[in-house]
Design an enzyme around this catalytic site. Sequence first.
Site, short mmCIF file in Angstrom:
data_model
loop_
_atom_site.label_atom_id
_atom_site.label_comp_id
_atom_site.label_asym_id
_atom_site.label_seq_id
_atom_site.Cartn_x
_atom_site.Cartn_y
_atom_site.Cartn_z
N ARG A 93 0.51 -1.22 -0.28
CA ARG A 93 0.07 -0.02 0.15
C ARG A 93 1.21 1.35 0.18
O ARG A 93 0.96 2.50 -0.29
CB ARG A 93 -0.94 -0.43 0.93
CG ARG A 93 -1.94 0.87 1.38
CD ARG A 93 -3.25 0.59 2.32
NE ARG A 93 -2.65 -0.03 2.96
CZ ARG A 93 -1.74 0.93 4.61
NH1 ARG A 93 -1.98 1.96 4.58
NH2 ARG A 93 -1.79 -0.38 5.50
N TYR A 146 -17.88 15.13 -14.81
CA TYR A 146 -18.08 13.02 -14.52
C TYR A 146 -18.68 13.51 -13.29
O TYR A 146 -18.83 13.86 -12.49
CB TYR A 146 -16.79 12.17 -14.55
CG TYR A 146 -17.03 11.25 -14.51
CD1 TYR A 146 -17.98 10.38 -14.99
CD2 TYR A 146 -17.16 10.82 -12.52
CE1 TYR A 146 -18.23 8.70 -14.70
CE2 TYR A 146 -17.24 9.19 -12.79
CZ TYR A 146 -17.95 8.82 -13.77
OH TYR A 146 -18.28 6.75 -13.68
N ASP A 218 -8.82 17.24 -14.23
CA ASP A 218 -8.93 16.27 -14.69
C ASP A 218 -8.58 16.04 -16.12
O ASP A 218 -9.53 16.71 -16.79
CB ASP A 218 -10.44 15.72 -14.18
CG ASP A 218 -10.44 14.06 -14.73
OD1 ASP A 218 -9.88 13.68 -15.73
OD2 ASP A 218 -11.38 13.77 -14.21
N LYS A 243 -9.64 4.94 -19.13
CA LYS A 243 -9.42 5.41 -20.23
C LYS A 243 -8.68 5.41 -21.28
O LYS A 243 -8.39 3.79 -21.18
CB LYS A 243 -10.06 6.78 -20.49
CG LYS A 243 -11.03 6.74 -18.91
CD LYS A 243 -12.34 5.77 -19.10
CE LYS A 243 -13.92 6.03 -18.33
NZ LYS A 243 -13.35 6.18 -16.89
N1 PLP Z 1 -13.15 11.37 -14.36
C1 PLP Z 1 -13.30 11.06 -15.73
C2 PLP Z 1 -13.49 12.40 -17.07
C3 PLP Z 1 -14.61 10.09 -16.28
O1 PLP Z 1 -14.97 10.09 -17.34
C4 PLP Z 1 -13.94 9.08 -15.31
C5 PLP Z 1 -15.46 8.20 -15.14
O2 PLP Z 1 -15.75 7.51 -16.40
C6 PLP Z 1 -13.77 9.17 -13.96
C7 PLP Z 1 -12.63 10.46 -13.78
C8 PLP Z 1 -13.88 8.28 -13.36
O3 PLP Z 1 -12.79 7.01 -13.17
P1 PLP Z 1 -13.06 5.65 -12.91
O4 PLP Z 1 -14.06 5.25 -13.37
O5 PLP Z 1 -11.78 5.01 -13.19
O6 PLP Z 1 -13.44 5.86 -10.98
#
Ligand code: PLP
Length: 427
Positions: A93, A146, A218, A243
């Site tokens: 961890r 998101y 992000d 992604k």
């Molecule tokens: N940020 C964006 C722009 C996303 O599209 C997503 C998920 O679709 C996330 C964060 C969250 O990621 P995770 O599904 O890997 O937790």
Amino acid sequence: MAKSQGNAPGAGPDRPWADSLQRGRVPGPRLAQQRVVDGTGPGTRSVHAGTYEDPVTGAVGTPVFQSSTFAFTEDTYEAFDQGHIRDVPIYGRYGSPNQWAVQEKIASLEGAESALVCSSGMAAITTTLLALTNRGGHIISSRDVYGGTFNLLREDMHQLGRSVTFTDPTDLDAIRAAVRDDTQVLFFETLTNPLLKALPLRELGELAREHGLLLVVDNTFLSPVCLRPLEHGAHLVIHSATKYLNGHSDVTAGVVSGPRKYVDRVWSQLLKFGGSLDAMICFLLERGLKTLALRMRQHSVNADALAGFLAGHSAVRAVHHPGRPGYPYRWLHELCTEGWGGMVSFELEGGDEAALKLLDRLRLPVVATSLGGVESLVSLPFNTSHSFLTARQRLGVGIEPGLVRFSAGIEDTADLLADLDQALGGL
Ligand code: PLP
């Protein structure tokens, strides 16, 4: 320092850092065996950066160190004593050779001092925001994030003593007006879902510095191949590595990158929250990343071609894509030098009913949530990501009836176009 001398109190010749607020920070963590490819392009970094070069076997890829704990050495005791336990293998961890290999690759791609992988994109976002704010702190963000992030900001942050103001991520005046004495972090997506609004990154970076705030972005929709936010004023950059970074729709992971002084803070929060990434998943992520630059080129080519084709089709009312002539957020063109990834959204004249028919007729893309995989993925915001809103609320956030979100994969462009053409016929 030897293990028997640990816990010596106060400063002294062996503990010079104890007197100094200027305690030196080194990039990493990294092992001496990890490959460094400074001065190279993103394709070369994707392949080589961070790879653990096994001195025993000469394995060309990082072996999987499937171990939850690591035998103590003199270095371990010294690290405990000197307060840099993030830099030695101790416990899964806390860090491991597989985490460090993939972190180093991502840090190299981002131009970052340090990176930290987490068990999901949400783990990276939650841990980062809580590490960088404290009770009573204020975050400025947006509804254009998101859904999981929005829910965290709306439902959980106030329970944890943080307040959040939601603004339009492209409206600098509104963001400036939302800054308060207790504001600590600005959190936005560099390219938003599903309307592909681009963040005025440079100006926001300046605003953040002017007010002593941290700008956290992000960058999931663009990847470091298309945009490296740290070069344009962001303090930290986060990805859902699920992604584009992994790219094969077979891993859930997240990552945060930036100066070590901030990433170290996130790391110490992660130790408590526990969202660390397993060695095997790190291995898969590292393997996926090797083709990132190559994949991003094809994603971008495909999305550009689809956007052009859709814009000329009579069944399509509007296309949202940075490559279209009327794209309103032109500053993205100065920030992105290698395309803008594989996302394209479009509205059908026939509304949601036509969109449902389209999904039935498409043969190549998989109808599923997520994005950034080698396979094209398609979904409708009205019955997935934005289904919790009423039709009126959807209109309020710009989701028109018939909106389709398309994540262009790396298939042959002509095949994707032919499939879309046959599916749109008669709609
Ligand atoms: N940020 C964006 C722009 C996303 O599209 C997503 C998920 O679709 C996330 C964060 C969250 O990621 P995770 O599904 O890997 O937790």
